[in-house]
Structures are given as structure tokens and as C-alpha cells.
Motif scaffolding. Sequence first.
Motif, PDB file in Angstrom:
ATOM      1  N   LEU A 161       0.753  -1.301  -0.100  1.00 33.38           N
ATOM      2  CA  LEU A 161      -0.092  -0.094   0.108  1.00 33.38           C
ATOM      3  C   LEU A 161       0.867   1.083   0.047  1.00 33.38           C
ATOM      4  CD1 LEU A 161      -2.805  -0.953   2.511  1.00 33.38           C
ATOM      5  CD2 LEU A 161      -3.025  -0.766   0.033  1.00 33.38           C
ATOM      6  N   ASP A 162       2.066   0.977   0.402  1.00 29.53           N
ATOM      7  CA  ASP A 162       3.078   2.407   0.170  1.00 29.53           C
ATOM      8  C   ASP A 162       3.126   2.682  -1.170  1.00 29.53           C
ATOM      9  OD1 ASP A 162       3.173   2.329   3.026  1.00 29.53           O
ATOM     10  OD2 ASP A 162       5.392   1.511   3.103  1.00 29.53           O
ATOM     11  N   ALA A 163       2.946   1.982  -2.221  1.00 26.00           N
ATOM     12  CA  ALA A 163       3.126   2.408  -3.581  1.00 26.00           C
ATOM     13  C   ALA A 163       1.986   3.568  -3.770  1.00 26.00           C
ATOM     14  CB  ALA A 163       2.543   1.198  -4.432  1.00 26.00           C
ATOM     15  N   LEU A 164       1.128   3.713  -3.016  1.00 21.80           N
ATOM     16  CA  LEU A 164       0.240   4.941  -3.114  1.00 21.80           C
ATOM     17  C   LEU A 164       0.926   6.194  -3.090  1.00 21.80           C
ATOM     18  CD1 LEU A 164      -3.168   3.598  -1.643  1.00 21.80           C
ATOM     19  CD2 LEU A 164      -2.650   3.849  -4.190  1.00 21.80           C
ATOM     20  N   LYS A 165       1.948   6.162  -2.100  1.00 18.99           N
ATOM     21  CA  LYS A 165       2.795   7.393  -1.836  1.00 18.99           C
ATOM     22  C   LYS A 165       3.556   7.814  -2.903  1.00 18.99           C
ATOM     23  CE  LYS A 165       2.773   5.851   3.060  1.00 18.99           C
ATOM     24  NZ  LYS A 165       3.884   5.597   4.200  1.00 18.99           N
ATOM     25  N   GLY A 166       3.899   7.125  -4.122  1.00 22.78           N
ATOM     26  CA  GLY A 166       4.261   7.540  -5.177  1.00 22.78           C
ATOM     27  C   GLY A 166       3.566   8.263  -6.337  1.00 22.78           C
ATOM     28  N   GLY A 167       2.397   8.491  -5.766  1.00 21.63           N
ATOM     29  CA  GLY A 167       1.407   9.189  -6.938  1.00 21.63           C
ATOM     30  C   GLY A 167       1.990  10.772  -6.896  1.00 21.63           C
ATOM     31  N   THR A 168       1.062  11.255  -7.679  1.00 24.84           N
ATOM     32  CA  THR A 168       1.382  12.915  -7.762  1.00 24.84           C
ATOM     33  C   THR A 168       0.350  13.570  -7.736  1.00 24.84           C
ATOM     34  OG1 THR A 168       2.464  14.234  -9.681  1.00 24.84           O
ATOM     35  CG2 THR A 168       0.727  12.669 -10.462  1.00 24.84           C
ATOM     36  N   PHE A 169       0.137  14.822  -8.231  1.00 28.16           N
ATOM     37  CA  PHE A 169      -1.030  15.859  -8.050  1.00 28.16           C
ATOM     38  C   PHE A 169      -2.019  15.640  -8.790  1.00 28.16           C
ATOM     39  CE2 PHE A 169       3.414  17.489  -6.807  1.00 28.16           C
ATOM     40  CZ  PHE A 169       3.146  17.838  -5.714  1.00 28.16           C
ATOM     41  N   ALA A 170      -3.086  16.578  -8.679  1.00 30.21           N
ATOM     42  CA  ALA A 170      -4.259  16.382  -9.605  1.00 30.21           C
ATOM     43  C   ALA A 170      -3.634  17.334 -10.868  1.00 30.21           C
ATOM     44  CB  ALA A 170      -5.210  17.366  -8.965  1.00 30.21           C
ATOM     45  N   PRO A 171      -4.362  17.112 -12.001  1.00 31.07           N
ATOM     46  CA  PRO A 171      -3.769  17.668 -13.332  1.00 31.07           C
ATOM     47  C   PRO A 171      -4.133  19.150 -13.186  1.00 31.07           C
ATOM     48  CG  PRO A 171      -5.407  15.738 -13.645  1.00 31.07           C
ATOM     49  CD  PRO A 171      -5.382  15.956 -12.315  1.00 31.07           C
ATOM     50  N   GLY A 172      -2.944  19.459 -13.731  1.00 29.69           N
ATOM     51  CA  GLY A 172      -3.321  21.042 -13.872  1.00 29.69           C
ATOM     52  C   GLY A 172      -3.889  21.270 -15.121  1.00 29.69           C
ATOM     53  N   THR A 173      -3.941  22.765 -15.490  1.00 27.99           N
ATOM     54  CA  THR A 173      -4.497  23.319 -16.845  1.00 27.99           C
ATOM     55  C   THR A 173      -3.516  23.381 -17.921  1.00 27.99           C
ATOM     56  OG1 THR A 173      -5.945  24.436 -15.538  1.00 27.99           O
ATOM     57  CG2 THR A 173      -5.837  25.212 -17.843  1.00 27.99           C
ATOM     58  N   ILE A 174      -3.841  22.735 -19.102  1.00 25.14           N
ATOM     59  CA  ILE A 174      -2.810  22.803 -20.281  1.00 25.14           C
ATOM     60  C   ILE A 174      -2.740  24.247 -20.659  1.00 25.14           C
ATOM     61  CG2 ILE A 174      -2.606  22.092 -22.666  1.00 25.14           C
ATOM     62  CD1 ILE A 174      -2.173  19.617 -20.650  1.00 25.14           C
ATOM     63  N   GLY A 175      -1.798  24.864 -20.885  1.00 23.04           N
ATOM     64  CA  GLY A 175      -1.567  26.071 -21.420  1.00 23.04           C
ATOM     65  C   GLY A 175      -1.430  26.903 -20.259  1.00 23.04           C
ATOM     66  N   ASP A 176      -1.223  26.488 -18.988  1.00 24.62           N
ATOM     67  CA  ASP A 176      -0.995  27.374 -17.866  1.00 24.62           C
ATOM     68  C   ASP A 176       0.416  28.144 -17.932  1.00 24.62           C
ATOM     69  OD1 ASP A 176      -0.445  28.299 -15.260  1.00 24.62           O
ATOM     70  OD2 ASP A 176      -0.425  26.745 -14.195  1.00 24.62           O
ATOM     71  N   PRO A 177       0.329  29.488 -18.089  1.00 21.61           N
ATOM     72  CA  PRO A 177       1.476  30.072 -18.325  1.00 21.61           C
ATOM     73  C   PRO A 177       2.684  30.139 -17.315  1.00 21.61           C
ATOM     74  CG  PRO A 177      -0.210  31.744 -17.850  1.00 21.61           C
ATOM     75  CD  PRO A 177      -0.937  30.394 -18.095  1.00 21.61           C
ATOM     76  N   THR A 178       2.001  29.697 -15.882  1.00 23.43           N
ATOM     77  CA  THR A 178       3.070  29.756 -15.085  1.00 23.43           C
ATOM     78  C   THR A 178       3.602  28.465 -14.902  1.00 23.43           C
ATOM     79  OG1 THR A 178       1.397  28.828 -13.360  1.00 23.43           O
ATOM     80  CG2 THR A 178       1.618  31.378 -13.749  1.00 23.43           C
ATOM     81  N   ALA A 179       3.181  27.364 -15.638  1.00 22.64           N
ATOM     82  CA  ALA A 179       3.497  26.004 -15.727  1.00 22.64           C
ATOM     83  C   ALA A 179       3.532  25.364 -14.236  1.00 22.64           C
ATOM     84  CB  ALA A 179       5.142  25.760 -16.127  1.00 22.64           C
ATOM     85  N   LYS A 180       2.709  25.900 -13.206  1.00 19.92           N
ATOM     86  CA  LYS A 180       2.992  25.267 -11.947  1.00 19.92           C
ATOM     87  C   LYS A 180       1.967  24.205 -11.927  1.00 19.92           C
ATOM     88  CE  LYS A 180       2.369  26.733  -7.027  1.00 19.92           C
ATOM     89  NZ  LYS A 180       2.235  27.912  -6.177  1.00 19.92           N
TER      90      LYS A 180
END
Length: 394
Positions: A173-192
Motif C-alpha cells: 500500500l506504500d505504492a500509493l505514496k509514489g503518486g502525484t498531484f491533480a492535473p493542471g490546466t494545459i497552457g497554464d503560463p506559470t507551468a505550476k
Amino acid sequence: MKASFAISALFAFVAVDARPFPVTLIHRREVPQEHSHEQFITTVRTSLATNNPLNIKDPVFALLGNAAAAAGAGSVTDTDCLQQATADQAFTNAKTAADIPGMTAALIFRTLERNSGSVGLASAACTSITAANPEIAALKQHQDPASPGAAATNKAIVLELAKQIAAVGGNPLDALKGGTFAPGTIGDPTAKGNTCDTTDDPVGCIFTQNLLVDDATADEITAAVAGVIATSTGSSSSSSSSSASSAPPGIASASNSTCAAPPPPAAAPAPVAASPPLPPPSSANTTSASTSSTTTTSTSSTLDLGTCSNPTIIFGAGFDGRTESSFEPANKTDFQHGSADKIAVVASFICQQLADKCKASAATVTKCTAGSKAAEAAGVVGQGAADAFNAAFS
């Protein structure tokens, strides 16, 4: 991951200094996130330091874009493979030391998302070398969650990671800790995108800020690891080898590797810690402050807690000298962790300790993970969050 990494007059220093690279000297980028899973960087750094024949400056370089990664790549000439090479050597060192948490951290580190140039841009796969360890060769890194097909790709990665963790005797179940964030917005000028980056958070801001998005459910992981048998930590795993043969797409092999990690050293180093140092336990065992307003669940549960007892969490004011209310383990003898504003920090630690230290049953660990998710659900706060977690053990 998003964004590029600005690095200035450090190249000369990197070229001549073979010691681990001081992370504090790295110039901050506009939208960094390579420290989001800091606990695994820390453990891999410790493992890598015991034997680092490739002179990799620091694990954090492996999570940067290629231009910045080159500054800390040591002898690794293909920066698309720096993350694999770093994880591979750290895994070798941990395996030599029979260090299951160290091996687990190296496996998770291999799957962390790397920086790319913008929101929605996937990072390149490592195709020029083959990892020395089949457990590492079976894995690849998470992709930007806004990139095409990322949900399916990342889910396949976390399920494969769970198999490899189970094969070395860790908690799948520790495998879940390797996950990432919610999707960002394509074209976001800040790239954040929806990222975070905190260098002084030993756990990792993706956990403490509740930004982690699970790629799979606990039930899906349990199903994925069915039949995987943990083997001796001192030798190669046959189940890991078979898992490696069915790795997710993008893991290629090349027999003419020029930067593959060498065989493990003859002398086994001492085992390393699975996580950053913890605050010392308080003088009280089951409560930490007379001002606490919490209630705890009865410890007469029929669940198999292994060598530990009372894995519940308490909520109240005055813990560790705080003026505000916070969470901490009710039993600080078995679960030596300080207080935290976010219940996820304490709950995640307790679940990990149940699996790794206490040797609790898989059913108990699953219950703990479910309790952690319930405690972190939207709208559940304070004492309600503690009660939601504790209910898993009743």
C-alpha cells in the motif's frame, strides 16, 4: 512535473566536487516540486551515500529536467536514465544491508514524477541502459497527470510498484505514496499546475498538504499483489523477476549500457532509517497534554497488531508545546512521532509502522489505510478526523 530549472555558477563546483550535492545551494525555480516527496529523497540519499560509484551528486537531481539534472549526474551520461541509475544503486545498497524500508524507498523514488517543460508534457523513458536490479527495471516514473493517457499510465505504474514492494517484503500500500498531484490546466503560463515544494518538510508537502491523488484503490492493490511472495532480502527475487518481465510500457533494455550500476559491495553497510528522524517521544505514553479534549478508541480490537498496541490518534491542544490543537499518536511508545496539524502525517506514519515495525497483519494495515482515508475526507476535521481514523480499529 512542470517547469525548467535555473542553475547558475554551480557547474564548476559540481564538476570538481564528488561529495553529495548540498541541496540548499540549488537556485529556486519559479515552479519547483522536486521536494514534494521529501521522505523518499532523504532515505535514498542515505542509502546512496554508503556506496556511490557513479558519483551522483544528490538524488534530487534525478527529478529535475535534463539540463539541470546534468549538473549532478556524475558518471551517468544519459540524464533520461539518471532517476533509474540513482534508484538502482540505492536499491543495491539497501539490499546488501537487508534494509526493507530502504529498498521500498528506492522503488518508490524510481516512480516519482520528473520535471518536464510544461503542464501536460510527459517525461522521456529511460531506454539506453538496463537496471542491475530487476525490481527497478520493472518500473518507470509517473507522468504529468495532465498528459495524454496519464491516468491509465500512472495506475499501471503504481500497481507494478506495489508488486515490487511486496516482493521485497514491504507494505504494497506504500505504492500509493509514489503518486502525484491533480492535473493542471494545459497552457497554464506559470507551468505550476497543482504542485507544491517545501524543502524543510521532512515528510513531503504532497502529504502534509493533502495534495496526493491516489492512482488506485487499496482493493486494486490487494488484488494486484495476490500471489506475490516476499523473498529473502539478501538475494534476487524470483517473483520480482517475473514481475519485471511484465513491466509497464516504456522500459526498454540495452546490453551495451555505459552507466549501469555496478554489483553491490562485498561489505554490507549498516541498515539505514526508513524515514527522517522523528521527534523524541513525550514523557506520557497514552496522552501528551492535560488540556487534550480527545477520546480514544478501545484497544481491545481483535485485529492483529503484531508487536504493537493501541494505534489510535488523539486530538487536542498543548502537544509538544503547541498552543493550537493538533494530532499525535495515543501510544508514543510504539509510534514515536511528534504532533502534526494534519492528521494525514500521523496516520500515514502509524500505518507504515504497523507494516514495517510492528509486523501487523495485512488486514490490519488495510484497515489502517482505510481509516486514514476516512480521516482525510472532505469536511472531516479535528476530533471528527481522529474518530474516523480510530473507528478503523474498533
